[in-house]
Design a protein around this motif. Structure first.
Motif, short mmCIF file in Angstrom:
data_model
loop_
_atom_site.label_atom_id
_atom_site.label_comp_id
_atom_site.label_asym_id
_atom_site.label_seq_id
_atom_site.Cartn_x
_atom_site.Cartn_y
_atom_site.Cartn_z
N ALA A 10 0.82 -1.21 0.00
CA ALA A 10 0.00 0.00 0.00
C ALA A 10 0.86 1.26 0.00
O ALA A 10 0.53 2.24 -0.67
CB ALA A 10 -0.93 0.00 1.21
N THR A 11 1.95 1.24 0.75
CA THR A 11 2.76 2.45 0.88
C THR A 11 3.78 2.61 -0.25
O THR A 11 4.14 3.73 -0.61
CB THR A 11 3.51 2.46 2.23
N THR A 12 4.27 1.49 -0.76
CA THR A 12 5.28 1.55 -1.85
C THR A 12 4.88 0.57 -2.96
O THR A 12 5.56 -0.45 -3.17
CB THR A 12 6.68 1.21 -1.32
N PRO A 13 3.80 0.85 -3.68
CA PRO A 13 3.32 -0.09 -4.70
C PRO A 13 4.26 -0.27 -5.88
O PRO A 13 4.15 -1.26 -6.61
CB PRO A 13 1.98 0.54 -5.14
N ASP A 14 5.18 0.68 -6.07
CA ASP A 14 6.11 0.58 -7.20
C ASP A 14 7.35 -0.24 -6.87
O ASP A 14 8.16 -0.51 -7.75
CB ASP A 14 6.54 1.98 -7.66
N TRP A 15 7.52 -0.62 -5.61
CA TRP A 15 8.66 -1.45 -5.24
C TRP A 15 8.35 -2.91 -5.54
O TRP A 15 7.18 -3.32 -5.60
CB TRP A 15 8.99 -1.29 -3.76
N ASP A 16 9.39 -3.70 -5.69
CA ASP A 16 9.23 -5.12 -6.01
C ASP A 16 9.11 -5.93 -4.71
O ASP A 16 10.10 -6.15 -4.02
CB ASP A 16 10.43 -5.61 -6.83
N TRP A 17 7.89 -6.37 -4.42
CA TRP A 17 7.65 -7.16 -3.21
C TRP A 17 7.37 -8.62 -3.55
O TRP A 17 6.78 -9.34 -2.73
CB TRP A 17 6.48 -6.58 -2.42
N SER A 18 7.79 -9.07 -4.72
CA SER A 18 7.53 -10.45 -5.12
C SER A 18 8.21 -11.45 -4.18
O SER A 18 7.68 -12.53 -3.91
CB SER A 18 7.99 -10.69 -6.56
N TRP A 19 9.38 -11.08 -3.65
CA TRP A 19 10.08 -11.98 -2.74
C TRP A 19 9.29 -12.17 -1.44
O TRP A 19 9.24 -13.28 -0.88
CB TRP A 19 11.48 -11.46 -2.43
N LEU A 20 8.64 -11.08 -0.97
CA LEU A 20 7.86 -11.18 0.25
C LEU A 20 6.56 -11.95 0.01
O LEU A 20 6.10 -12.70 0.87
CB LEU A 20 7.56 -9.77 0.79
N LYS A 21 6.00 -11.80 -1.18
CA LYS A 21 4.82 -12.60 -1.55
C LYS A 21 5.17 -14.08 -1.54
O LYS A 21 4.38 -14.91 -1.09
CB LYS A 21 4.33 -12.20 -2.94
N GLY A 22 6.35 -14.40 -2.06
CA GLY A 22 6.78 -15.80 -2.09
C GLY A 22 6.90 -16.37 -0.69
O GLY A 22 6.48 -17.52 -0.43
N ILE A 23 7.47 -15.60 0.23
CA ILE A 23 7.60 -16.05 1.62
C ILE A 23 6.21 -16.23 2.23
O ILE A 23 5.95 -17.22 2.92
CB ILE A 23 8.43 -15.05 2.43
N LYS A 24 5.33 -15.28 1.96
CA LYS A 24 3.96 -15.37 2.49
C LYS A 24 3.27 -16.64 1.99
O LYS A 24 2.61 -17.35 2.77
CB LYS A 24 3.19 -14.12 2.08
N ASN A 25 3.42 -16.94 0.72
CA ASN A 25 2.78 -18.12 0.15
C ASN A 25 3.35 -19.41 0.75
O ASN A 25 2.60 -20.37 1.02
CB ASN A 25 2.94 -18.13 -1.37
N ARG A 26 4.65 -19.45 0.96
CA ARG A 26 5.26 -20.65 1.55
C ARG A 26 4.85 -20.82 3.01
O ARG A 26 4.65 -21.94 3.49
CB ARG A 26 6.78 -20.58 1.42
N LEU A 27 4.70 -19.71 3.72
CA LEU A 27 4.23 -19.78 5.10
C LEU A 27 2.80 -20.31 5.17
O LEU A 27 2.45 -21.09 6.05
CB LEU A 27 4.31 -18.40 5.77
N TRP A 28 1.98 -19.87 4.22
CA TRP A 28 0.59 -20.36 4.18
C TRP A 28 0.55 -21.86 3.90
O TRP A 28 -0.20 -22.60 4.54
CB TRP A 28 -0.21 -19.61 3.13
N ALA A 29 1.37 -22.30 2.96
CA ALA A 29 1.40 -23.73 2.63
C ALA A 29 1.83 -24.55 3.85
O ALA A 29 1.27 -25.60 4.14
CB ALA A 29 2.34 -23.98 1.45
N ARG A 30 2.84 -24.04 4.57
CA ARG A 30 3.32 -24.75 5.76
C ARG A 30 2.26 -24.76 6.85
O ARG A 30 2.02 -25.80 7.48
CB ARG A 30 4.59 -24.09 6.28
N ALA A 31 1.62 -23.62 7.09
CA ALA A 31 0.60 -23.54 8.13
C ALA A 31 -0.58 -24.43 7.79
O ALA A 31 -1.15 -25.10 8.65
CB ALA A 31 0.15 -22.09 8.30
#
Length: 199
Positions: free
Chosen positions: A154-175
């Motif tokens: 929301a605060t920095t939409p032009d930055w590349d947050w794909s790496w954080l999305k990947g971590i979020k997705n892997r955490l969801w799969a593990r949980a």
């Protein structure tokens, strides 16, 4: 005085962890009396064993970022990108960010000067997740990272947050996997009933 817009114009879409922002050496005069010093990361006697950092102890740049994010503007000023979030979303996002700031403070990594989101790096997030595994469930860690990702996008939409999305997705799969395993574990009472029934 907006924290979000100036950095967005300055850094564009560069990945957050590769940025070398210029050090802020001054603040607008209008903000000087309304906020703590840029160099004050926390109150002198602040307990270090807190789970989250109280808002009044946030560095000025983080307080300004949050206010700018949820700002309820008008037709002239405009609203912050998080102004339309549900109250529960605002509460949970602020809480997750306070957990993150507290961890940064206790590990000596709470830089009070540069853009707050330059602190979000793959290495630090990895350390942060590892530090919480003994305290909270995997699903809770997933929610913390999800809320941090929401704030970052929301605060920095032009930055590349794909790496954080990947971590979020892997955490969801593990949980999700751990939750499935837990649901398959039968209680001792159920097992005893099954044994008795088979006799």
């Amino acid at each position: 005085f907006s924290v979000i817009a100036p950095w967005r114009r300055r850094y564009g879409s560069m990945p957050a962890w590769n940025m070398r922002p210029r050090v802020v050496t001054s603040m607008p005069r209008s903000c000087a009396c309304a906020a703590p010093s840029l160099l004050a990361t926390q109150a002198p006697d602040m307990p270090t064993r807190r789970r989250s950092l109280p808002f009044e102890h946030w560095p000025y740049v983080d307080q300004a970022l949050w206010h700018d994010l949820i700002r309820e503007g008008d037709i002239l000023d405009g609203c912050g990108p998080g102004a339309g979030w549900a109250p529960s979303t605002k509460i949970n996002t602020r809480k997750a960010y306070a957990y993150w700031l507290q961890w940064l403070a206790t590990t000596g990594q709470l830089d009070p000067v540069n853009h707050p989101l330059t602190r979000l790096t793959p290495e630090r997030i990895k350390e942060y997740i590892a530090s919480r595994r003994d305290d909270v469930a995997s699903l809770t860690i997933f929610v913390y990272i999800l809320d941090l990702l929401r704030l970052a996008q929301a605060t920095t939409p032009d930055w590349d947050w794909s790496w954080l999305k990947g971590i979020k997705n892997r955490l969801w799969a593990r949980a999700h996997s751990e939750r499935d395993k837990t649901s398959k574990i039968r209680s001792s009472a159920d097992l005893l009933g099954s044994v008795i029934g088979c006799q």
